[in-house]
Scaffold this active site. Structure first.
Site: not given
Ligand code: NDP
Length: 332
Positions: A9, A203
């Site tokens: 991701g 989630y």
């Molecule tokens: P984003 O939605 O910005 O990023 C998530 C990424 O996961 C994207 O690049 C997305 O791809 C990718 N993704 C989704 N589904 C799939 C799949 N089936 N196969 C491969 N890749 C996939 O979210 P965040 O950056 O916020 O989240 C990143 C991590 O941080 C997560 O694990 C989240 O739980 C964790 N987190 C986030 C917080 C927050 O406040 N935002 C707080 C605490 C933890 P695409 O670009 O194609 O959509």
């Protein structure tokens, strides 16, 4: 020669920010493991990733065959693997609220399913990474960088789960006694505790499983392999695409609340630096540990030591709400 890190991701949010940090350090080659090849390639170019510092490989975590395909594509490159970051995630906060307010405008939509028939947030956030870690552990073991690292993203909503935290938004994470897993985790089963489908809870539950996975990998493989397994909560990055399916008013107010009231807000850039440190900085070469930061200024995030939670203390906290009862008993 550069060290190699796989980041799932890496095409948006935290994964992208960490990839940028590492790619521009000059010391790392980042394998961007992404479901949308063109998006990843385009965004790497837009962010001026140095040409020899990254490579996009296709990975869709919501299909076990794609995970296996990714691993063979990676191995075909014949380069060592020094760090793996399980970062990708999806969040469907309204999926269980079909027609709750304005049908059509906020359609909800009910559970979605992976290629293998599992509820999609469970499949993407946890199961795909579970398979990926299992397969790539062999590669991490062969790394000449000591220690190789395997990092799995957690979240505060999974590690702190009760009312003591002001403003913690229900539902709480609860994987029960893994009744849904016992039933096979396929339709009509959507939830790990085999309860009623709830997108937000799915989630949180999946992130609990991610932290459990880290701890189980640590328990089983750290001593014998030297690989360091860790998790982190980088702060609340309230404006990433993770919230793309939330109500527009929530998406507007959430960052304001986290900036002005809870002080938990952290920018993508700062969060990316934190994740990059867990990948690359010697201070973070620890195993079985859950690193946790506060808001933009962090709680000791810059120095490192203060940000490291004592793992036994976190384990106790996990155990408090029941879900981690199963940690000791279950064979994941
Ligand atoms: P984003 O939605 O910005 O990023 C998530 C990424 O996961 C994207 O690049 C997305 O791809 C990718 N993704 C989704 N589904 C799939 C799949 N089936 N196969 C491969 N890749 C996939 O979210 P965040 O950056 O916020 O989240 C990143 C991590 O941080 C997560 O694990 C989240 O739980 C964790 N987190 C986030 C917080 C927050 O406040 N935002 C707080 C605490 C933890 P695409 O670009 O194609 O959509």
């Amino acid at each position: 020669t550069k060290k190699t890190v796989v980041i799932t991701g890496a095409s948006s949010g935290l994964g992208l920010a960490a990839a940028r940090e590492l790619a521009k350090s000059g010391e790392w080659r980042v394998i961007m493991a992404c479901r949308d090849f063109i998006k990843a390639e385009t965004i790497a170019k837009e962010n001026d990733f140095p040409k020899d510092s990254y490579l996009v490989l296709h990975l869709d975590l919501a299909a076990n065959s794609s995970v296996r395909q990714f691993v063979s594509s990676f191995r075909a490159l014949n380069i060592p693997l020094d760090a793996l970051v399980c970062n990708a995630a999806v969040y469907f906060p309204n999926a269980h609220k079909e027609g709750a307010f304005f049908p059509g405008l906020f359609p909800g939509g009910g559970p979605r399913w992976s290629a293998d028939g599992h509820e999609l947030s469970f499949a993407t956030n946890y199961l795909g990474h579970f398979l990926l870690c299992n397969l790539l552990l062999e590669d991490l073991k062969k790394s000449s960088v000591k220690p190789a690292r395997c990092i799995i993203l957690g979240t505060v909503t999974a590690s702190i789960n009760d009312k003591e935290v002001g403003g913690m938004i229900p539902p709480v994470a609860d994987i029960g006694r893994l009744e849904g897993m016992e039933e096979g985790m396929k339709a009509p089963v959507t939830m790990i505790d085999n309860g009623r489908f709830n997108g937000a809870k799915a989630y949180k539950d999946s992130k609990v499983c991610d932290v459990m996975l880290m701890r189980e990998l640590h328990k089983r493989y750290h001593a014998s392999s030297g690989v360091c397994f860790s998790s982190l909560y980088p702060g609340c990055i309230a404006d990433t695409a993770l919230f793309r399916e939330h109500y527009p008013v929530f998406r507007f107010l959430f960052p304001i609340l986290q900036k002005g009231v809870t002080n938990a807000y952290v920018s993508e850039e700062e969060a990316g630096k934190r994740l990059a440190k867990v990948v690359a900085d010697d201070n973070y070469a620890q195993s079985g540990v859950y690193f946790s930061w506060g808001g933009e200024s962090g709680t000791g995030g810059a120095g490192g030591a203060d940000a490291i939670e004592n793992v036994d203390a976190s384990a106790d906290r996990f155990l408090q709400y029941g879900s981690f009862r199963t940690l000791k008993e279950s064979e994941i």
